[in-house]
Design an enzyme around this catalytic site. Sequence first.
Site, PDB file in Angstrom:
ATOM      1  N   GLY A  60       2.720   4.952   3.852  1.00  0.00           N
ATOM      2  CA  GLY A  60       3.609   3.884   3.414  1.00  0.00           C
ATOM      3  C   GLY A  60       4.841   4.425   2.713  1.00  0.00           C
ATOM      4  O   GLY A  60       5.962   3.968   2.959  1.00  0.00           O
ATOM      5  N   ASN A 112      -5.310   2.461  10.880  1.00  0.00           N
ATOM      6  CA  ASN A 112      -6.167   3.036  11.917  1.00  0.00           C
ATOM      7  C   ASN A 112      -7.239   2.065  12.356  1.00  0.00           C
ATOM      8  O   ASN A 112      -7.687   1.240  11.576  1.00  0.00           O
ATOM      9  CB  ASN A 112      -6.903   4.264  11.361  1.00  0.00           C
ATOM     10  CG  ASN A 112      -6.024   5.491  11.359  1.00  0.00           C
ATOM     11  OD1 ASN A 112      -5.290   5.735  12.315  1.00  0.00           O
ATOM     12  ND2 ASN A 112      -6.104   6.266  10.289  1.00  0.00           N
ATOM     13  N   LYS A 144      -5.770   5.606  20.884  1.00  0.00           N
ATOM     14  CA  LYS A 144      -5.891   6.419  19.677  1.00  0.00           C
ATOM     15  C   LYS A 144      -7.362   6.625  19.307  1.00  0.00           C
ATOM     16  O   LYS A 144      -7.757   7.695  18.829  1.00  0.00           O
ATOM     17  CB  LYS A 144      -5.110   5.797  18.515  1.00  0.00           C
ATOM     18  CG  LYS A 144      -4.901   6.806  17.387  1.00  0.00           C
ATOM     19  CD  LYS A 144      -3.791   6.474  16.416  1.00  0.00           C
ATOM     20  CE  LYS A 144      -3.596   7.661  15.467  1.00  0.00           C
ATOM     21  NZ  LYS A 144      -2.924   7.278  14.219  1.00  0.00           N
ATOM     22  N   ASN A 153     -12.654  12.325  14.255  1.00  0.00           N
ATOM     23  CA  ASN A 153     -12.913  11.877  12.891  1.00  0.00           C
ATOM     24  C   ASN A 153     -14.420  11.811  12.650  1.00  0.00           C
ATOM     25  O   ASN A 153     -14.916  12.280  11.631  1.00  0.00           O
ATOM     26  CB  ASN A 153     -12.285  10.498  12.643  1.00  0.00           C
ATOM     27  CG  ASN A 153     -10.811  10.576  12.254  1.00  0.00           C
ATOM     28  OD1 ASN A 153     -10.466  10.750  11.102  1.00  0.00           O
ATOM     29  ND2 ASN A 153      -9.941  10.476  13.237  1.00  0.00           N
ATOM     30  N   GLU A 196     -12.970   5.453   6.369  1.00  0.00           N
ATOM     31  CA  GLU A 196     -12.580   4.332   7.237  1.00  0.00           C
ATOM     32  C   GLU A 196     -13.592   4.174   8.373  1.00  0.00           C
ATOM     33  O   GLU A 196     -13.232   4.167   9.553  1.00  0.00           O
ATOM     34  CB  GLU A 196     -11.166   4.555   7.764  1.00  0.00           C
ATOM     35  CG  GLU A 196     -10.111   4.576   6.655  1.00  0.00           C
ATOM     36  CD  GLU A 196      -8.689   4.473   7.181  1.00  0.00           C
ATOM     37  OE1 GLU A 196      -8.023   3.470   6.884  1.00  0.00           O
ATOM     38  OE2 GLU A 196      -8.252   5.383   7.908  1.00  0.00           O
ATOM     39  N   GLY A 208       0.848  -1.199   0.000  1.00  0.00           N
ATOM     40  CA  GLY A 208       0.000   0.000   0.000  1.00  0.00           C
ATOM     41  C   GLY A 208       0.869   1.228   0.000  1.00  0.00           C
ATOM     42  O   GLY A 208       1.486   1.561   1.003  1.00  0.00           O
ATOM     43  N   GLY A 250       0.384   4.538  -0.108  1.00  0.00           N
ATOM     44  CA  GLY A 250      -0.180   5.848   0.194  1.00  0.00           C
ATOM     45  C   GLY A 250       0.875   6.697   0.867  1.00  0.00           C
ATOM     46  O   GLY A 250       2.045   6.296   0.983  1.00  0.00           O
ATOM     47  N   ALA A 251       0.487   7.868   1.329  1.00  0.00           N
ATOM     48  CA  ALA A 251       1.460   8.804   1.890  1.00  0.00           C
ATOM     49  C   ALA A 251       2.211   8.196   3.069  1.00  0.00           C
ATOM     50  O   ALA A 251       3.437   8.343   3.176  1.00  0.00           O
ATOM     51  CB  ALA A 251       0.754  10.092   2.314  1.00  0.00           C
ATOM     52  N   ASN A 254      -9.820   9.499  17.835  1.00  0.00           N
ATOM     53  CA  ASN A 254     -10.314   9.315  16.470  1.00  0.00           C
ATOM     54  C   ASN A 254     -11.834   9.196  16.391  1.00  0.00           C
ATOM     55  O   ASN A 254     -12.446   9.709  15.455  1.00  0.00           O
ATOM     56  CB  ASN A 254      -9.681   8.069  15.841  1.00  0.00           C
ATOM     57  CG  ASN A 254      -8.325   8.371  15.218  1.00  0.00           C
ATOM     58  OD1 ASN A 254      -7.991   9.526  14.962  1.00  0.00           O
ATOM     59  ND2 ASN A 254      -7.533   7.345  14.999  1.00  0.00           N
TER      60      ASN A 254
END
Lengths: 330, 330
Positions: free
Chosen positions: A25, A116, A197, A205, A287, A20, A22-23, A201
């Site tokens: 990774g 996450n 976390k 979120n 997510e 993966g 993404g930013a 979140n």
Amino acid sequence: MLPTDGLGIVSAVARVVIVGAGAVGLFYGARLAAAGHDVVFVARRELEALRQRGLELRSPEGDLRLSTVAAVGYGEPVVPPADLLLCTLKTTALDVAAELCAPAVGPGTRVVALMNGLDVEAPLAERFGAARVFGVMAFVGVHREEPGVVRHVAYGRVTVGHLLDDRTEAEHVAELFRSAGIEAVVAPSLRYARWEKLCWNVPFNGLSVAADGADTATILADEELRRLAERAMREVVATANADLAARGAEERFVADDVVSRLFAQTVALGPYRTSMLIDYEHGRPLEVEAILGNPVRRARELHLEVPTMEALYALVRARDRRLARDREAR
Amino acid sequence: MLPTDGLGIVSAVARVVIVGAGAVGLFYGARLAAAGHDVVFVARRELEALRQRGLELRSPEGDLRLSTVAAVGYGEPVVPPADLLLCTLKTTALDVAAELCAPAVGPGTRVVALMNGLDVEAPLAERFGAARVFGVMAFVGVHREEPGVVRHVAYGRVTVGHLLDDRTEAEHVAELFRSAGIEAVVAPSLRYARWEKLCWNVPFNGLSVAADGADTATILADEELRRLAERAMREVVATANADLAARGAEERFVADDVVSRLFAQTVALGPYRTSMLIDYEHGRPLEVEAILGNPVRRARELHLEVPTMEALYALVRARDRRLARDREAR
């Protein structure tokens, strides 16, 4: 516990596979590669850019340019397999995560869910065995600026936990991050760290999307939204404590302490846009199950009343489904 | 109790002043005028259309065309004053409602709050005295098609209550509606009737906006939204019962009955867009305080936990504030 072979994954060059790109990774992969580790990316969207142009990291801590980067597509074999595999997929791809990781997993591979949410290690543990599965929580501000280019804004610390809470095992993984100059701490228990976390979140979120585009400063400035955030946070704490108790763990959260600490940190953060809000603004899958759905389902299993978490879950889930319909219609 | 003068407001021609010429005010005003009552509209946006072109009602029960209509602007004197005044303003104008009604209120005027929500009679009672204030709940599907033209889709029934629950007084008002062929029932208690309507309005108006544009069928088809609607409804019932008990009233709601009855009715309604959703889609002020804020504040006074009502209130209020900012920016 897995045997640590002669090479280990710390003292020498480790073979690290990032699934993966993404930013997040790309950021950790770039740092590990720059530290001399043998890094391979398993990518789809980013594959051609990585192969043709390499990887660039723009950071206040110093830019980094890797002109050649090893990258393979989803499903291609990775030979030799990884010493350490970092699964950095979005949790919206959790149902295919084990499948995408499998080609890089050999007998000695440690598998890290760098994602996450709650229970995100479960599909990896089911496929590869819990003894070699880890969870990592990254506290990092990064985003992808263009193909193969990642902007690092701030932070970078990781918290590492082993799924069976073997601290020696977790230390191996933490050491690997440290070898690349990344601050890494080992959680006393992975479950506790995941819930810690989620205490932030779930409310922030959740509300950022449910209130239709509210950054953290907007939430804190609105007395009713702020009250809702605190209520959601207290419900997460209650669920976390009941979950830890049910697992025979000894740690507990103290709700007042969590609330005062996390609210103070959020004030200090300024007008921050959560990852879920950014996905929402871009019309991408949210997510919602890992961050909201799994905690709500755990609370229901424990027969806890979590009405605020349930409201956030229901409303964000409805939006996510609408986004999916909109994407299909395009 | 107010004296009923020789004319009464029933048997003869009553002077009826309608304050606020939205679809609901125009609908009932047209029906009362067609029945021979002396109707005056107090209007702003609709004023010129009413004066120049009169009023047209398009209805499955028969169209109605009033070529001349008496209408005055806000603040203009109304002479003689009303026998019966229907305040049909949106509750977003509640802080100026008494001021706008005052020019038409004489010593014998009965004042009716024909508005949604809880405690909407309060400013009228404070200004004119509770003994002559009434609440009316309208169950009617109407919308304004163009200036001076109202489309009646369905229903029309009203429930009438007197603020001090004088049923004889309430019967006078109900009789006036009946004289125009409108089904009118007298509530055993105004407060009970207000709460009864809120049992539906809080969950469905609230969710329609909080879930960002969900009609009733969408809410019912989504298991998590449906669960949220039921939870909100049960919180309204609990608040209503505690409120009625605190007032020494004898009526109580039975939560299971309310839930099964209102959900069955909502299924029958099909994909219905709530009034709050329609306001939201048009970027107009939302009736958030009367429908959500006042019930939440009453629950807090009664020390009840109403997390779902609070979540809907906070989220709809945040949207309403954003709409206000957007309107200012235009």
